[in-house]
Scaffold this active site. Structure first.
Site, PDB file in Angstrom:
ATOM      1  N   LYS A  54      32.783 103.628 -26.056  1.00  0.00           N
ATOM      2  CA  LYS A  54      34.044 104.116 -26.682  1.00  0.00           C
ATOM      3  C   LYS A  54      34.831 103.480 -27.776  1.00  0.00           C
ATOM      4  O   LYS A  54      35.772 104.009 -28.530  1.00  0.00           O
ATOM      5  CB  LYS A  54      34.933 104.547 -25.620  1.00  0.00           C
ATOM      6  CG  LYS A  54      34.387 105.368 -24.488  1.00  0.00           C
ATOM      7  CD  LYS A  54      33.710 106.553 -25.019  1.00  0.00           C
ATOM      8  CE  LYS A  54      34.727 107.695 -25.586  1.00  0.00           C
ATOM      9  NZ  LYS A  54      34.065 109.029 -25.347  1.00  0.00           N
ATOM     10  N   SER A 269      27.323 104.893 -14.910  1.00  0.00           N
ATOM     11  CA  SER A 269      26.895 105.811 -15.828  1.00  0.00           C
ATOM     12  C   SER A 269      25.530 105.576 -16.502  1.00  0.00           C
ATOM     13  O   SER A 269      24.536 106.267 -16.915  1.00  0.00           O
ATOM     14  CB  SER A 269      27.785 106.301 -16.675  1.00  0.00           C
ATOM     15  OG  SER A 269      28.136 105.554 -18.006  1.00  0.00           O
TER      16      SER A 269
HETATM   17  N1  PMP Z   1      29.686 106.587 -19.651  1.00  0.00           N
HETATM   18  C1  PMP Z   1      31.060 105.824 -19.545  1.00  0.00           C
HETATM   19  C2  PMP Z   1      31.063 104.914 -18.408  1.00  0.00           C
HETATM   20  C3  PMP Z   1      32.104 106.484 -20.330  1.00  0.00           C
HETATM   21  O1  PMP Z   1      33.251 105.864 -20.400  1.00  0.00           O
HETATM   22  C4  PMP Z   1      31.942 107.822 -21.355  1.00  0.00           C
HETATM   23  C5  PMP Z   1      32.885 108.219 -21.985  1.00  0.00           C
HETATM   24  N2  PMP Z   1      33.786 109.238 -21.283  1.00  0.00           N
HETATM   25  C6  PMP Z   1      30.521 108.317 -21.189  1.00  0.00           C
HETATM   26  C7  PMP Z   1      29.533 107.698 -20.451  1.00  0.00           C
HETATM   27  C8  PMP Z   1      30.212 109.545 -21.967  1.00  0.00           C
HETATM   28  O2  PMP Z   1      30.194 109.556 -23.327  1.00  0.00           O
HETATM   29  P1  PMP Z   1      30.879 110.682 -24.049  1.00  0.00           P
HETATM   30  O3  PMP Z   1      32.273 110.908 -24.004  1.00  0.00           O
HETATM   31  O4  PMP Z   1      30.276 110.354 -25.720  1.00  0.00           O
HETATM   32  O5  PMP Z   1      30.211 111.962 -23.901  1.00  0.00           O
END
Ligand code: PMP
Length: 306
Positions: A54, A269
């Site tokens: 991010k 994630s």
């Molecule tokens: N994994 C984590 C740990 C995140 O903080 C985010 C952002 N919300 C994402 C995945 C997903 O990325 P995006 O917002 O670009 O879809």
């Protein structure tokens, strides 16, 4: 939106820590993905100075707000976040000298709340049961109640979020693989990563795989269960060639394996995305790039690593 470019963003942050955002490592997963039809390579976004993917949209959204002339007269930057965007915006706003207010559900990891505060952000905690959607509604309420006071960057709808990946993450992956990348796998939160990388790499023939949790009550921080969540305005399912779902248990198991077998300490994630990439690599040959969004340090206070 003003015309943002890699050169303009780089120019604005020259000589500061923000110059170190991007150009993250790409490493092959030699053990967890051994013996499959495809090779799996991981893009390690924890190497960004704010510790997550991010940082990229955090930087681009703030520079975009500055270039548009909206960030004047001490106006507060405002956003809703599950945590990583908050940390990124807080780091960027500290360097660019903007006050910042963040709406976060009171269930994000302690680390993320504390890191955002360490950078000087004001954190507004929202109902944990309402999740990120509750934080979004609170940010919308504040911005509507006092539009002169806030610049609501709204990562879920901000084209600069997507653009950071279209002009940054995507071209980096293309260059790092010498154009040999065949698949890109990532989870969907705001969808900025998938949408931006898709815009950059799909025209070059790369297959885009978007992953989401298999259940509304999932434990994959940063991801969205799209059928039951507020739909991110940036999201367009047609940007992906393939949609997969991942369960929390499998995601956690892979997060633990990444640490022990690859020496990669990832957030959940990232484990979820790698598990999905491995499923792709079982079925299809090629060079599969998977994005690991953050590091495990950010979750040390959660039960996962007890
Ligand atoms: N994994 C984590 C740990 C995140 O903080 C985010 C952002 N919300 C994402 C995945 C997903 O990325 P995006 O917002 O670009 O879809």
């Amino acid at each position: 939106m003003p015309q943002l470019s890699v050169a303009l963003v780089r120019d604005r942050v020259r000589g500061t820590i923000l110059e170190r955002i991007g150009d993250t490592p790409l490493v092959p997963l030699k053990r967890v993905a051994a013996g499959l039809r495809g090779e799996v390579w991981a893009k390690l976004e924890s190497a960004n100075p704010g510790g997550s993917v991010k940082d990229r949209p955090g930087l681009w959204m703030v520079i975009d707000a500055e270039e548009s002339g909206r960030l004047v007269g001490g106006r507060l930057v405002l956003d809703a976040t599950s945590g990583n965007t908050g940390v990124a915006l807080a780091m960027v706003c500290a360097v660019r000298r903007h006050p910042l207010e963040l709406c976060m559900p009171d269930k994000v990891s302690l680390e993320r709340k504390r890191i955002a505060r360490a950078f000087g952000a004001q954190v507004v905690l929202t109902d944990p049961l309402a999740g990120t959607d509750g934080a979004i509604r609170e940010a919308q309420r504040r911005a509507a109640a006092d539009p002169e006071r806030y610049v609501y960057v709204d990562q879920y709808a901000n084209p600069a979020n997507r653009l950071a990946h279209e002009l940054g993450t995507g071209p980096e992956i293309w260059a790092q693989t010498g154009g040999r990348v065949t698949h890109f796998v990532a989870g969907v939160g705001t969808s900025g990563t998938v949408m931006g990388v898709s815009a950059a790499l799909r025209p070059k023939g790369v297959r885009i795989v978007a992953v989401q949790p298999n259940d509304a009550l999932h434990g994959i921080e940063g991801w969205k269960h799209l059928p039951t969540a507020i739909r991110p305005p940036l999201w367009d399912e047609r940007a992906a060639d393939e949609h997969r779902v991942m369960g929390t248990d499998e995601a956690i198991a892979m997060t633990k394996r990444l640490a022990r077998e690859e020496g990669i300490f990832s957030g959940v994630s990232g484990g979820a995305a790698v598990a999905a990439a491995i499923a792709v690599a079982r079925e299809e040959a090629g060079r599969i790039v998977v994005l690991i969004a953050d590091g495990g340090e950010r979750y040390l206070s959660t039960p996962l690593w007890e």
